[in-house]
Design a protein around this motif. Sequence first.
Motif, mmCIF file in Angstrom:
data_model
loop_
_atom_site.group_PDB
_atom_site.id
_atom_site.type_symbol
_atom_site.label_atom_id
_atom_site.label_comp_id
_atom_site.label_asym_id
_atom_site.label_seq_id
_atom_site.Cartn_x
_atom_site.Cartn_y
_atom_site.Cartn_z
ATOM 1 N N ALA A 124 41.588 44.131 15.525
ATOM 2 C CA ALA A 124 41.125 42.740 15.468
ATOM 3 C C ALA A 124 40.286 42.491 14.208
ATOM 4 N N ILE A 125 39.442 43.459 13.850
ATOM 5 C CA ILE A 125 38.616 43.319 12.647
ATOM 6 C C ILE A 125 39.501 43.308 11.404
ATOM 7 N N PHE A 126 40.527 44.158 11.418
ATOM 8 C CA PHE A 126 41.450 44.179 10.276
ATOM 9 C C PHE A 126 42.158 42.834 10.135
ATOM 10 N N SER A 127 42.575 42.247 11.260
ATOM 11 C CA SER A 127 43.237 40.935 11.219
ATOM 12 C C SER A 127 42.302 39.878 10.650
ATOM 13 N N CYS A 128 41.025 39.948 11.035
ATOM 14 C CA CYS A 128 40.025 39.009 10.532
ATOM 15 C C CYS A 128 39.849 39.173 9.025
ATOM 16 N N LYS A 129 39.755 40.411 8.575
ATOM 17 C CA LYS A 129 39.616 40.685 7.135
ATOM 18 C C LYS A 129 40.818 40.160 6.363
ATOM 19 N N ASP A 130 42.017 40.387 6.909
ATOM 20 C CA ASP A 130 43.241 39.936 6.252
ATOM 21 C C ASP A 130 43.262 38.417 6.122
ATOM 22 N N ALA A 131 42.829 37.714 7.179
ATOM 23 C CA ALA A 131 42.788 36.245 7.136
ATOM 24 C C ALA A 131 41.809 35.768 6.057
ATOM 25 N N CYS A 132 40.680 36.456 5.922
ATOM 26 C CA CYS A 132 39.693 36.093 4.891
ATOM 27 C C CYS A 132 40.227 36.362 3.495
ATOM 28 N N ASP A 133 40.951 37.460 3.324
ATOM 29 C CA ASP A 133 41.558 37.776 2.017
ATOM 30 C C ASP A 133 42.553 36.699 1.612
ATOM 31 N N GLN A 134 43.368 36.270 2.563
ATOM 32 C CA GLN A 134 44.370 35.244 2.273
ATOM 33 C C GLN A 134 43.706 33.909 1.932
ATOM 34 N N PHE A 135 42.664 33.576 2.661
ATOM 35 C CA PHE A 135 41.965 32.326 2.385
ATOM 36 C C PHE A 135 41.300 32.370 1.014
ATOM 37 N N ARG A 136 40.727 33.507 0.674
ATOM 38 C CA ARG A 136 40.073 33.645 -0.630
ATOM 39 C C ARG A 136 41.083 33.454 -1.772
ATOM 40 N N ALA A 137 42.283 33.990 -1.602
ATOM 41 C CA ALA A 137 43.325 33.824 -2.626
ATOM 42 C C ALA A 137 43.668 32.344 -2.803
ATOM 43 N N LYS A 138 43.736 31.626 -1.683
ATOM 44 C CA LYS A 138 44.022 30.188 -1.764
ATOM 45 C C LYS A 138 42.861 29.444 -2.410
ATOM 46 N N LEU A 139 41.644 29.824 -2.051
ATOM 47 C CA LEU A 139 40.471 29.166 -2.608
ATOM 48 C C LEU A 139 40.422 29.318 -4.125
ATOM 49 N N GLN A 140 40.740 30.489 -4.613
ATOM 50 C CA GLN A 140 40.737 30.723 -6.057
ATOM 51 C C GLN A 140 41.803 29.871 -6.744
ATOM 52 N N LYS A 141 42.918 29.658 -6.068
ATOM 53 C CA LYS A 141 43.977 28.821 -6.636
ATOM 54 C C LYS A 141 43.552 27.353 -6.654
ATOM 55 N N TRP A 142 42.858 26.924 -5.577
ATOM 56 C CA TRP A 142 42.422 25.528 -5.490
ATOM 57 C C TRP A 142 41.337 25.200 -6.511
ATOM 58 N N THR A 143 40.497 26.146 -6.834
ATOM 59 C CA THR A 143 39.318 25.877 -7.666
ATOM 60 C C THR A 143 39.450 26.441 -9.073
ATOM 61 N N ARG A 144 40.666 26.583 -9.555
ATOM 62 C CA ARG A 144 40.853 27.232 -10.858
ATOM 63 C C ARG A 144 40.291 26.429 -12.030
ATOM 64 N N HIS A 145 40.071 25.114 -11.853
ATOM 65 C CA HIS A 145 39.503 24.310 -12.944
ATOM 66 C C HIS A 145 37.981 24.270 -12.904
ATOM 67 N N SER A 146 37.391 24.757 -11.810
ATOM 68 C CA SER A 146 35.957 24.561 -11.610
ATOM 69 C C SER A 146 35.128 25.699 -12.173
ATOM 70 N N GLY A 147 33.938 25.326 -12.633
ATOM 71 C CA GLY A 147 32.946 26.318 -13.028
ATOM 72 C C GLY A 147 31.858 26.317 -11.979
ATOM 73 N N SER A 148 30.622 26.023 -12.395
ATOM 74 C CA SER A 148 29.520 25.994 -11.439
ATOM 75 C C SER A 148 29.561 24.729 -10.574
ATOM 76 N N LYS A 149 30.320 23.732 -11.036
ATOM 77 C CA LYS A 149 30.414 22.475 -10.299
ATOM 78 C C LYS A 149 31.885 22.158 -10.069
ATOM 79 N N MET A 150 32.217 21.695 -8.877
ATOM 80 C CA MET A 150 33.620 21.494 -8.556
ATOM 81 C C MET A 150 34.220 20.367 -9.390
ATOM 82 N N ASP A 151 35.292 20.688 -10.116
ATOM 83 C CA ASP A 151 36.018 19.730 -10.930
ATOM 84 C C ASP A 151 36.705 18.708 -10.024
ATOM 85 N N TRP A 152 36.837 17.459 -10.514
ATOM 86 C CA TRP A 152 37.411 16.403 -9.685
ATOM 87 C C TRP A 152 38.850 16.727 -9.276
ATOM 88 N N ARG A 153 39.590 17.422 -10.193
ATOM 89 C CA ARG A 153 40.967 17.780 -9.862
ATOM 90 C C ARG A 153 40.998 18.793 -8.716
#
Length: 303
Positions: free
Chosen positions: A78-107
């Motif tokens: 169960a812990i491994f499944s939780c970790k895997d879900a967090c890893d996948q979300f982090r990958a998506k987050l990095q893709k969503w915020t690729r234009h942002s620095g310290s402040k979230m870009d409008w795009r």
Amino acid sequence: MDPLSVISGTIGIAGAAIQTITVLVNEISAIKNAPENMKRVRSELSVVESLLRDISQGLQDSRLSSIPNDVKSTLQKAIFSCKDACDQFRAKLQKWTRHSGSKMDWRDRARVGLFSESAIQDLNSQLHISIDIMGAVIGAGAVFSISQAGKQSGRMPAETRNKLQSMESKLSQGIQDTDKRVRNVSMELESLSRSSQSRSEADRQAWLEEFQKLQNQLTALGQSREIRKSLYGKSRHLQSVQKFSNIHSDETGQLMVGIFGTDPNPRVYQDFRNITATRSGRGMIGVIGGHVDVNEFFSRKVE
């Protein structure tokens, strides 16, 4: 599997999950002007991280030593499944915020607003199941430790028995709730499977992601049910186990060991060792129903 291997493996995966969550929480915290749903995710992640630390520490200092080995094995998955879900979300987050620095870009803000809601909902579902599972294990570990310590004196205190029964009630309700969620997710999965043929090639990837999400939920719910069922069984065992050893009845002795006057017989686990009597001594051991006339038995003459 060797108990020590299970413990070390669970501690290891818990440590890896804590690392993943810490990094993810820091990345979300670093995004200024982040949407509210992102802040809620950060809060849920912090709860999971705290529970993981409790699990890891409890396994190391033996506070969770009374938790059954099969529960620890399922907890590890169960812990491994939780970790895997967090890893996948982090990958998506990095893709969503690729234009942002310290402040979230409008795009990126627009992208997060459009695409993140479903992913955040999926992660929250996984986090909630993980919180339920770990909370149940930690709570059960505390009650089991108290009950086993109390039974060293040979008798379980009423207060401890009440705690076990209260925990059983919660575990039973949790199993029922989980079964209901499993039925709902299974119906969603079945409906999604029927619609697979009508999907265009462009929609195929989204369909696969939704299908995998539901499969992951079913897996996590199954782990939750398995753990609760095992904890419930352990609690029942603690309340119904009896151990007797080194008891002797001499020529004038009358020996009574076990449970008496119960009809019908309860489910009980009994362990008798080195119970002896002389030729003219007599006794009853085990579970003796209310239909047995104990006085008549002991008044018989020994042939």
